[in-house]
Design a protein around this motif. Structure first.
Motif, PDB file in Angstrom:
ATOM      1  N   SER A 135       0.795  -1.220   0.000  1.00 30.20           N
ATOM      2  CA  SER A 135       0.000   0.000   0.000  1.00 30.20           C
ATOM      3  C   SER A 135       0.836   1.284   0.000  1.00 30.20           C
ATOM      4  N   PRO A 136       1.918   1.391   0.802  1.00 33.44           N
ATOM      5  CA  PRO A 136       2.716   2.628   0.752  1.00 33.44           C
ATOM      6  C   PRO A 136       3.300   2.884  -0.635  1.00 33.44           C
ATOM      7  N   PHE A 137       3.793   1.825  -1.291  1.00 31.77           N
ATOM      8  CA  PHE A 137       4.320   1.980  -2.644  1.00 31.77           C
ATOM      9  C   PHE A 137       3.221   2.430  -3.597  1.00 31.77           C
ATOM     10  N   SER A 138       2.032   1.788  -3.505  1.00 36.42           N
ATOM     11  CA  SER A 138       0.936   2.132  -4.408  1.00 36.42           C
ATOM     12  C   SER A 138       0.459   3.554  -4.188  1.00 36.42           C
ATOM     13  N   LEU A 139       0.434   3.987  -2.931  1.00 31.82           N
ATOM     14  CA  LEU A 139       0.046   5.367  -2.658  1.00 31.82           C
ATOM     15  C   LEU A 139       1.051   6.343  -3.245  1.00 31.82           C
ATOM     16  N   ALA A 140       2.337   5.996  -3.158  1.00 28.88           N
ATOM     17  CA  ALA A 140       3.366   6.838  -3.771  1.00 28.88           C
ATOM     18  C   ALA A 140       3.194   6.893  -5.285  1.00 28.88           C
ATOM     19  N   GLN A 141       2.822   5.748  -5.876  1.00 25.74           N
ATOM     20  CA  GLN A 141       2.560   5.729  -7.312  1.00 25.74           C
ATOM     21  C   GLN A 141       1.358   6.600  -7.663  1.00 25.74           C
ATOM     22  N   LEU A 142       0.300   6.528  -6.843  1.00 22.71           N
ATOM     23  CA  LEU A 142      -0.869   7.365  -7.082  1.00 22.71           C
ATOM     24  C   LEU A 142      -0.511   8.842  -7.042  1.00 22.71           C
ATOM     25  N   LYS A 143       0.323   9.203  -6.077  1.00 20.88           N
ATOM     26  CA  LYS A 143       0.723  10.604  -6.002  1.00 20.88           C
ATOM     27  C   LYS A 143       1.531  11.009  -7.223  1.00 20.88           C
ATOM     28  N   ALA A 144       2.364  10.099  -7.726  1.00 22.41           N
ATOM     29  CA  ALA A 144       3.118  10.405  -8.951  1.00 22.41           C
ATOM     30  C   ALA A 144       2.183  10.585 -10.134  1.00 22.41           C
ATOM     31  N   HIS A 145       1.143   9.756 -10.225  1.00 22.73           N
ATOM     32  CA  HIS A 145       0.135   9.940 -11.272  1.00 22.73           C
ATOM     33  C   HIS A 145      -0.567  11.292 -11.102  1.00 22.73           C
ATOM     34  N   GLY A 146      -0.909  11.612  -9.860  1.00 22.73           N
ATOM     35  CA  GLY A 146      -1.552  12.890  -9.604  1.00 22.73           C
ATOM     36  C   GLY A 146      -0.672  14.067  -9.993  1.00 22.73           C
ATOM     37  N   ALA A 147       0.639  13.918  -9.787  1.00 21.59           N
ATOM     38  CA  ALA A 147       1.570  14.989 -10.159  1.00 21.59           C
ATOM     39  C   ALA A 147       1.580  15.211 -11.668  1.00 21.59           C
ATOM     40  N   LEU A 148       1.449  14.137 -12.434  1.00 26.25           N
ATOM     41  CA  LEU A 148       1.378  14.288 -13.888  1.00 26.25           C
ATOM     42  C   LEU A 148       0.111  15.037 -14.297  1.00 26.25           C
ATOM     43  N   LEU A 149      -0.979  14.765 -13.615  1.00 27.07           N
ATOM     44  CA  LEU A 149      -2.211  15.507 -13.900  1.00 27.07           C
ATOM     45  C   LEU A 149      -2.033  16.981 -13.542  1.00 27.07           C
ATOM     46  N   ALA A 150      -1.427  17.236 -12.380  1.00 26.25           N
ATOM     47  CA  ALA A 150      -1.200  18.620 -11.970  1.00 26.25           C
ATOM     48  C   ALA A 150      -0.305  19.351 -12.970  1.00 26.25           C
ATOM     49  N   GLU A 151       0.662  18.638 -13.532  1.00 24.61           N
ATOM     50  CA  GLU A 151       1.538  19.243 -14.544  1.00 24.61           C
ATOM     51  C   GLU A 151       0.741  19.659 -15.776  1.00 24.61           C
ATOM     52  N   GLN A 152      -0.238  18.844 -16.182  1.00 28.39           N
ATOM     53  CA  GLN A 152      -1.073  19.181 -17.330  1.00 28.39           C
ATOM     54  C   GLN A 152      -1.913  20.426 -17.050  1.00 28.39           C
ATOM     55  N   LEU A 153      -2.237  20.645 -15.784  1.00 24.46           N
ATOM     56  CA  LEU A 153      -3.082  21.776 -15.393  1.00 24.46           C
ATOM     57  C   LEU A 153      -2.275  23.023 -15.042  1.00 24.46           C
ATOM     58  N   ALA A 154      -0.947  22.937 -15.111  1.00 21.88           N
ATOM     59  CA  ALA A 154      -0.087  23.991 -14.574  1.00 21.88           C
ATOM     60  C   ALA A 154      -0.211  25.321 -15.307  1.00 21.88           C
ATOM     61  N   ASP A 155      -0.740  25.314 -16.532  1.00 26.05           N
ATOM     62  CA  ASP A 155      -0.888  26.580 -17.261  1.00 26.05           C
ATOM     63  C   ASP A 155      -2.171  27.313 -16.883  1.00 26.05           C
ATOM     64  N   GLY A 156      -2.902  26.798 -15.903  1.00 25.29           N
ATOM     65  CA  GLY A 156      -4.105  27.471 -15.434  1.00 25.29           C
ATOM     66  C   GLY A 156      -5.386  27.019 -16.089  1.00 25.29           C
ATOM     67  N   ARG A 157      -5.312  26.040 -16.984  1.00 27.90           N
ATOM     68  CA  ARG A 157      -6.531  25.548 -17.632  1.00 27.90           C
ATOM     69  C   ARG A 157      -7.461  24.949 -16.587  1.00 27.90           C
ATOM     70  N   ALA A 158      -8.754  24.989 -16.878  1.00 32.69           N
ATOM     71  CA  ALA A 158      -9.746  24.475 -15.929  1.00 32.69           C
ATOM     72  C   ALA A 158      -9.807  22.953 -15.943  1.00 32.69           C
ATOM     73  N   PHE A 159      -9.635  22.364 -17.139  1.00 35.35           N
ATOM     74  CA  PHE A 159      -9.756  20.919 -17.292  1.00 35.35           C
ATOM     75  C   PHE A 159      -8.579  20.401 -18.110  1.00 35.35           C
ATOM     76  N   LEU A 160      -8.446  19.095 -18.192  1.00 39.25           N
ATOM     77  CA  LEU A 160      -7.225  18.515 -18.760  1.00 39.25           C
ATOM     78  C   LEU A 160      -7.020  18.873 -20.225  1.00 39.25           C
ATOM     79  N   ALA A 161      -8.102  18.984 -20.992  1.00 41.69           N
ATOM     80  CA  ALA A 161      -7.972  19.305 -22.417  1.00 41.69           C
ATOM     81  C   ALA A 161      -8.207  20.777 -22.711  1.00 41.69           C
ATOM     82  N   GLY A 162      -8.462  21.587 -21.680  1.00 47.57           N
ATOM     83  CA  GLY A 162      -8.691  23.007 -21.921  1.00 47.57           C
ATOM     84  C   GLY A 162      -9.783  23.576 -21.040  1.00 47.57           C
ATOM     85  N   ALA A 163     -10.599  24.438 -21.613  1.00 44.16           N
ATOM     86  CA  ALA A 163     -11.602  25.166 -20.836  1.00 44.16           C
ATOM     87  C   ALA A 163     -12.828  24.335 -20.499  1.00 44.16           C
ATOM     88  N   GLU A 164     -13.086  23.264 -21.273  1.00 45.50           N
ATOM     89  CA  GLU A 164     -14.286  22.465 -21.078  1.00 45.50           C
ATOM     90  C   GLU A 164     -13.931  21.044 -20.652  1.00 45.50           C
TER      91      GLU A 164
END
Length: 303
Positions: free
Chosen positions: A143-172
């Motif tokens: 579980s600790p390893f899997s949680l660390a992996q989940l956080k790494a996945h979450g970081a990739l999502l946050a990186e996609q959102l880093a330009d201020g877009r509302a959603f992953l593909a843009g405004a919608e």
């Protein structure tokens, strides 16, 4: 147009993915609650043996697997697209990533945290579904390893959102958001003590809240008996067939998932697209039912 009927249960993560898609499109739909574990006597007559959730029913057409359900909703209701123009590659890649790698990490993290509280009947059912042991002790260790992996996945999502877009593909919002959201919804719903590990991912929580706020569209309950009656009173819609599959028309075939829940769906080959395979089944008391599965991740063999 026939009603959109979703066979699901509220705690199902893949059902949450589709419920968010229904919310994105603002659709009215009927919810048929199905059991979490087998037996599923009001589902299997429709699917021909397929037991996974969710399942979409429109009249006498049954769509299995959330990836095909999303495509079918898009085909029938193109407004507020799940696959925005020019973003289909991003959407498809995000869905595959989240349905496989992110989901597996979420399962281990969650059940490693709560496995001691899980009903033994659920464990037995999931062992039958996956064909392998549901090893709570092993998941607790991982579980600790899997949680660390989940956080790494979450970081990739946050990186996609880093330009201020509302959603992953843009405004919608689109399917990419629904696919990325549901695993973290799963985590926060069933192991909320783990959710604070994501507070330092800039923009992640705000995005999560925006997706949650989309809601589930206009949901109304339907009984399993009513859903079966609708299937019995309807005829499947006409299907198309790829030229490469024309030699299969009318032949007995078996469709099955390649990963888990491999219960075969047998019937007469009824059609195909680049994304789907279809069989026709004659069901006592229901008549003809067409069952559709994704091409990706499913096998077809001559029965």
């Amino acid at each position: 147009m026939p009603e959109v009927i979703l066979h699901h249960y509220d705690s199902s993560p893949f059902s949450e993915k589709i419920r968010i898609c229904l919310g994105i499109k603002g659709l009215a739909w009927r919810a048929v609650d199905q059991p979490v574990i087998m037996p599923k006597p009001d589902l299997v007559p429709l699917t021909g043996g397929y037991r996974r959730i969710p399942v979409l029913q429109i009249g006498a057409d049954i769509y299995c697997d959330s990836q095909l359900i999303a495509r079918e909703l898009e085909r029938r209701f193109p407004a507020k697209p799940l696959y925005p123009a020019g973003q289909a590659g991003l959407v498809n890649a995000t869905e595959q990533w989240c349905d496989k790698a992110v989901f597996q990490a979420a399962v281990v993290a969650i059940f490693g945290a709560i496995g001691d509280q899980v009903d033994p009947a659920f464990i037995k059912d999931r062992e039958a579904l996956s064909g392998q042991p549901f090893n709570v002790a092993a998941m607790k260790a991982l579980s600790p390893f899997s949680l660390a992996q989940l956080k790494a996945h979450g970081a990739l999502l946050a990186e996609q959102l880093a330009d201020g877009r509302a959603f992953l593909a843009g405004a919608e919002p689109c399917l990419a958001d629904a696919a990325a959201y549901y695993n973290f919804w799963f985590l926060r719903s069933f192991a909320p003590g783990l959710a604070d590990r994501f507070d330092d991912l800039a923009g992640f929580d705000a995005w999560y809240d925006r997706v949650a706020a989309l809601g589930h569209g206009q949901r109304a309950a339907m009984s399993p008996a009513e859903a079966l009656s609708i299937a019995a009173a309807a005829e499947p819609e006409a299907t198309e067939t790829l030229e490469s599959d024309a030699g299969l028309i009318g032949k007995p075939v078996s469709l099955a998932a390649a990963d888990y829940g491999r219960d075969p769906i047998t019937g007469t080959f009824a059609g195909s697209t680049h994304y789907s395979l279809s069989v026709a089944r004659e069901v006592p008391e229901l008549g003809r039912i067409n069952v559709h599965v994704p091409r990706l991740g499913y096998s077809l063999t001559l029965a």
